[in-house]
Design an enzyme around this catalytic site. Structure first.
Site, PDB file in Angstrom:
ATOM      1  N   HIS A 101       2.199   4.222  -2.244  1.00 38.36           N
ATOM      2  CA  HIS A 101       3.163   4.687  -3.241  1.00 38.36           C
ATOM      3  C   HIS A 101       4.606   4.474  -2.810  1.00 38.36           C
ATOM      4  O   HIS A 101       5.526   4.616  -3.613  1.00 38.36           O
ATOM      5  CB  HIS A 101       2.905   6.154  -3.617  1.00 38.36           C
ATOM      6  CG  HIS A 101       3.284   7.161  -2.582  1.00 38.36           C
ATOM      7  ND1 HIS A 101       2.367   7.791  -1.784  1.00 38.36           N
ATOM      8  CD2 HIS A 101       4.487   7.659  -2.215  1.00 38.36           C
ATOM      9  CE1 HIS A 101       2.978   8.640  -0.973  1.00 38.36           C
ATOM     10  NE2 HIS A 101       4.266   8.576  -1.213  1.00 38.36           N
ATOM     11  N   ASP A 132      -4.000   5.116  -0.413  1.00 37.06           N
ATOM     12  CA  ASP A 132      -2.552   5.295  -0.288  1.00 37.06           C
ATOM     13  C   ASP A 132      -2.009   4.656   0.994  1.00 37.06           C
ATOM     14  O   ASP A 132      -1.243   5.265   1.736  1.00 37.06           O
ATOM     15  CB  ASP A 132      -2.171   6.770  -0.346  1.00 37.06           C
ATOM     16  CG  ASP A 132      -0.704   6.958  -0.753  1.00 37.06           C
ATOM     17  OD1 ASP A 132      -0.065   5.962  -1.148  1.00 37.06           O
ATOM     18  OD2 ASP A 132      -0.199   8.094  -0.660  1.00 37.06           O
ATOM     19  N   SER A 208       6.812  10.373   3.776  1.00 37.51           N
ATOM     20  CA  SER A 208       5.553   9.695   3.478  1.00 37.51           C
ATOM     21  C   SER A 208       5.508   8.323   4.130  1.00 37.51           C
ATOM     22  O   SER A 208       6.473   7.562   4.087  1.00 37.51           O
ATOM     23  CB  SER A 208       5.378   9.531   1.977  1.00 37.51           C
ATOM     24  OG  SER A 208       4.709  10.636   1.435  1.00 37.51           O
TER      25      SER A 208
END
Length: 566
Positions: A101, A132, A208
């Site tokens: 993402h 992911d 992230s």
């Protein structure tokens, strides 16, 4: 009469998942769009410069900026927007790991390495939306890099989260412990299969893709999500990541169709799907014609996102090969179109429309419910004379064009006339003011033509869900159908048969359909033909239909129509 096309879907009010990303999702923080993923790769070089202590981790942890154009479900088109996340180098030639993402669908990826004042260009090598994960290749060589941890991961184990929170240029390192070794990996934007770690090392948007490391700099996991309200943070375990990353370094996408998106739903959860923020160029999704701003509502005929996560969506992808042909249905919000096609097959094509001005039908504890047409009656006989109010009816087409001059429905001499002068014309006339739970519909039809045709009664018509149809042909055959408008968008046969009670050819017949509870009964000229049972639909409007096939013209007069309590 007023020819109104019934458009079958209600307004979608998008609601994002309560679980927030640990870094800003591209479509939540003005960041990504189309990608350069899938370029040819080279084999990683012999490793040198591996980090062996915590103080050197910073040398191998990078800040990533993804820039492009994307479609935000709340704010719409975001042009040339950028968002930042973290990543870490795993090979001296500049191969780095981050979250899907963070980069997938980006037009431009920039990376800051070890405090450098100027960014380096990077390209997306491959990605895995259902894990992911993504691998990028940074311009340059002779980088410091991190190795994977190869010991047992246990609850209470001390770890450190490295990265660049809040998009700031300063490297950050926070300390914590492993709180869970088998946390759930299902979120609104991914569904990780395998080990997911829970930890309490503080993370923020921008973290992230950053590594979770031991005191000697070995990678335990990749940070991807947080629930700050509960002080819970989550990382993809190295045991899950290693095999996926190995394939990604070879340029092989894993568990992906090339979408960067998130599950959304309307207020009552009746409409769910995966909102597409961006699409990777050259991916299966791109080749099928999926665009940013589309809502993927079905994959291989399975409605996705019903539990608020990508679990079902990713399960379909995982249980098929990367080159398998999968059916896909999307709603295109910018045009109000419903499109169907295939991944690794035929491109999307328009199969219907939805109207965001429509709302769900009202209902009551009685057997019928009314709209604003105060003069309309729930139970009556319509003889289609001068007193008939045809404004209470509208029609939609299942085959043919509503504006086709060969398709005419009108009243004349106390009859409702279906005059079909073309092939494959299937108009459905519905009585709009009321919806019904249990009802009986009777009508008399006079066939004035020689060509094969069907006349039909429908009950429990709901544009969002479908209807039941009692279909009688003038050749002596009949069937009872359920049209599934929710999942398969197809007719499903509940029964096929024939009846000697049908007056065939140029003749007059009386038909009765009773829809009561889960029982559906068809009578032909007063004789029970068949009762079947189905529980998919409980309420809706009633209607009638006449259909032409290869041969035409078809001319059928309806002499009267009665709606009553069964």
């Amino acid at each position: 009469m007023d020819k109104r096309i019934v458009k079958p879907f209600i307004t979608l009010i998008l609601l994002l998942s309560l679980v927030s990303l640990a870094c800003n999702l591209p479509f939540l923080t003005k960041a990504t769009a189309t990608s350069t993923a899938g370029e040819a790769t080279v084999a990683p070089s012999k490793k040198t410069g591996a980090v062996t202590k915590l103080s050197d981790v910073q040398k191998a942890v990078v800040q990533i900026e993804s820039e492009g154009t994307f479609m935000d479900p709340e704010f719409g088109l975001q042009v040339n927007s950028a968002g930042r996340g973290s990543g870490f180098i795993i090979d001296p030639d500049g191969y780095a790991v981050t979250n899907n993402h963070v980069v997938t669908g980006a037009a431009l990826v920039k990376v800051w390495v070890n405090g450098e004042s100027e960014p380096r260009n990077a390209r997306v090598v491959a990605y895995s939306e259902c894990n992911d994960l993504a691998v990028i290749k940074i311009e340059g060589s002779d980088f410091s890099y991190l190795d994977w941890y190869d010991g047992e991961i246990t609850t209470g184990m001390e770890i450190y989260l490295a990265g660049f929170p809040l998009g700031e240029p300063e490297f950050s390192l926070t300390k914590g412990i492993i709180s869970k070794t088998r946390a759930s990996g299902d979120t609104s934007w991914t569904a990780i299969s395998g080990g997911v770690l829970g930890h309490d090392a503080t993370g923020n948007p921008g973290n992230s893709g950053g590594p979770l490391v031991t005191s000697d700099g070995k990678v335990v996991g990749i940070h991807f999500a947080s629930r700050k309200d509960a002080n819970q943070y989550f990382a993809i375990s190295e045991s899950t990541a290693k095999s996926v990353v190995a394939d990604l370094m070879k340029g092989q996408d894993v568990d992906s169709i090339g979408v960067n998106g998130s599950v959304v739903s309307n207020d009552d959860g009746s409409i769910t799907g995966v909102w597409v923020a961006s699409v990777a160029s050259g991916s299966a999704a791109d080749k099928a014609g999926i665009k940013p701003g589309d809502l993927i509502v079905q994959l291989e005929n399975l409605v996705v996102g019903t539990d608020g996560t990508m679990a079902d969506y990713c399960s379909v992808i995982r249980t098929h090969d990367s080159d398998s042909t999968l059916s896909v249905t999307v709603w295109r919000w910018s045009t109000g179109e419903i499109l169907e096609g295939q991944l690794n097959g035929r491109e999307l094509e328009v199969t219907g429309t939805f109207d965001d001005s429509m709302s769900s039908s009202s209902s009551s504890a009685d057997s019928s419910s009314t709209s604003s047409t105060s003069e309309a009656q729930p139970y009556f006989t319509d003889e289609f004379d001068d007193s008939s109010d045809m404004n209470n009816y509208s029609y939609f087409m299942m085959s043919g064009d509503a504006d086709d001059p060969n398709m005419n429905i009108y009243t004349e001499n106390g009859q409702l006339v279906f005059d079909l002068n073309g092939p494959e014309l299937w108009p459905y006339l519905t009585y709009d003011p009321y919806t019904y739970y249990d009802t009986e519909v009777d009508f008399e039809a006079e066939n004035l033509g020689n060509n094969n045709n069907n006349v039909s009664i429908i009950c429990r018509y709901d544009p969002d869900r479908g209807w039941y149809e009692f279909n009688i042909a003038n050749n002596g055959l009949y069937n009872i159908l359920y049209y599934d408008a929710l999942v398969d968008h197809a007719y499903k046969r509940l029964f096929d048969g024939g009846s000697t009670s049908i007056h065939m050819g140029r003749a007059t017949n009386q038909y009765t359909a009773i829809c009561k509870g889960d029982s559906l009964s068809l009578y032909i000229n007063g004789v029970l033909a068949r009762t079947v049972h189905d529980s998919n639909l409980s309420q809706g409007q009633i209607g009638i239909s006449v259909s032409s096939f290869e041969d035409y013209p078809v001319l059928v007069n309806v002499n009267w129509l009665t709606i009553s309590e069964p």
